[in-house]
Design an enzyme around this catalytic site. Sequence first.
Site, mmCIF file in Angstrom:
data_model
loop_
_atom_site.group_PDB
_atom_site.id
_atom_site.type_symbol
_atom_site.label_atom_id
_atom_site.label_comp_id
_atom_site.label_asym_id
_atom_site.label_seq_id
_atom_site.Cartn_x
_atom_site.Cartn_y
_atom_site.Cartn_z
ATOM 1 N N ASP A 90 -8.751 70.736 76.524
ATOM 2 C CA ASP A 90 -8.608 69.372 76.920
ATOM 3 C C ASP A 90 -7.368 68.619 76.704
ATOM 4 O O ASP A 90 -7.581 67.205 76.838
ATOM 5 C CB ASP A 90 -9.797 68.891 76.308
ATOM 6 C CG ASP A 90 -11.227 69.349 76.850
ATOM 7 O OD1 ASP A 90 -11.402 69.458 77.931
ATOM 8 O OD2 ASP A 90 -11.997 69.804 76.185
ATOM 9 N N HIS A 138 -11.233 74.143 68.087
ATOM 10 C CA HIS A 138 -12.116 74.958 68.754
ATOM 11 C C HIS A 138 -13.116 75.717 68.083
ATOM 12 O O HIS A 138 -12.781 76.382 67.289
ATOM 13 C CB HIS A 138 -11.381 75.772 70.086
ATOM 14 C CG HIS A 138 -12.420 76.095 71.055
ATOM 15 N ND1 HIS A 138 -13.323 77.323 71.088
ATOM 16 C CD2 HIS A 138 -12.571 75.607 72.309
ATOM 17 C CE1 HIS A 138 -13.709 77.313 72.137
ATOM 18 N NE2 HIS A 138 -13.325 76.245 72.891
#
Length: 457
Positions: free
Chosen positions: A391, A333
């Site tokens: 996710d 991320h």
Amino acid sequence: MSAMLGLSYIIINSEIPMAVPEKKTAAAPHRSATLAVGDKNLSFPMLDGTEGPSVIDISKLYGESGHFTYDPGFLSTASCESKITFIDGDAGILRYRGYDIDALAEKSDFLEVAYLLLYGELPNAKQKQEFVRTITLHTMVHEQLHFLFRGFPRSSHPMALMVGASASLSAFYHDSLDINVPEQRELSCWRMIAKMPTLAAMAHKYSVGHPFIYPQNDLGFSENFLNMMFATPCEKTKVNPVLARAMDKILILHADHEQNASTSTVRMAASSGANPFACIGAGIASLWGPAHGGANEAVINMLREIGDVKHIPEFIKKVKDKSSGVRLMGFGHRVYKNYDPRAKVLHKTCSEVLAELGKIDEPLLKIAVELERIALSDEYFIERKLYPNVDFYSGIIYRAMGIPSKMFTVLFAVARTVGWVAQWKEMMEDPKNKIGRPRQLYTGARQRAFVPLEKRS
Ligand code: ACO
């Protein structure tokens, strides 16, 4: 570049008190940063937030030096002041209005969190009851919108329907378009939060050729959404409460993430005074991109491709080989250099949902858990601080619930609408709000004489 501009360095003068600022901001300056540009030393106020890095207010830089700053992708730029969401990516912290995300996901519900994001405080019992009632009474959409959907091909991606349908609300609700009237702004926020699940379920029903299912006022927010998604007029359906609760948690986890691409898009669109429905349409368009809202679909494809736990070592080897171009989807991320706190909650929710549905042996979950175990103990991922992100598990939950992968990003939009309207409302209430107008580093042609057509080679 810096040598060319004669821009030498920035010094942070933590001890030097600044003169009292002309306009009192929430983040009152008490230190300055000095930037040497050519032979001039320019001083800029430093603003401290309640948490996170302080910022250097360079809004007067151009006026004082004739130079712009250059920061493509906003890697070092705070675009606004906000009191809504705080992220510390190194520590793996996400908080809405000061509350840790895991506490909200476990102990609260989506509409309570929506209230919190919009108004800054958790509601008391009376406020909650009124808010839930208000949102419930706004879930229906204008009947004419059914015809708007019918203008789209059945094969349309549901996000295409969502971009169009959300922006089209501005054609139906003229009584809440005056952004200068606080009551109208509030009404628009309620309408967006309430109608987005209805539009999302319509997008799904339209794509599978089912009749639209109207909202039911006796159902909770997530229960109503799942009912509109899966009920048919032929048969009474009862939404499984475990799935409704899981959906509520997923919506909480995705509700806001401070100044991400779609939220910044909403703010930028709104800075010109555009109506909120059109601005949310712009936000949905930004969310649609695979670098933003589309990664959970890619995780499912990856797990399917791996196919079996025994193929994981070979897959990890491929991921570590840069020339393969393969990435471990759902890992890494831009902001989190630690375990994404949302992924922790989702891992647990995923096991609960699969257990409830009798799918605990779901091969994709087994592959995901083993992938995570191997990756978290592998030097490649440890060194680069790559952890599971939001996710990694959400797609498995959606799949188990029977939600088609094309709808994954739509669910993200349903949740993020709350963040978008909260950020929009905050921006509209901020007296410092200005139209967003970045500048550029121009590298095109210098002035040249116009060449008539007959003389061009
Ligand atoms: N798999 C393998 N290697 C990775 C991964 C990954 N998922 N993510 C990053 N790396 C490696 C890069 O190759 C790079 O290695 P290097 O230093 O040897 O060159 C290093 O880690 C840093 O990666 P960057 O791409 O520079 O990191 P950045 O912050 O720009 O990217 C991103 C973040 C785009 C999320 C990235 O981690 C990625 O592509 N992840 C997979 C896609 C994904 O899951 N996206 C969802 C994000 S969550 C969300 O948007 C809601």
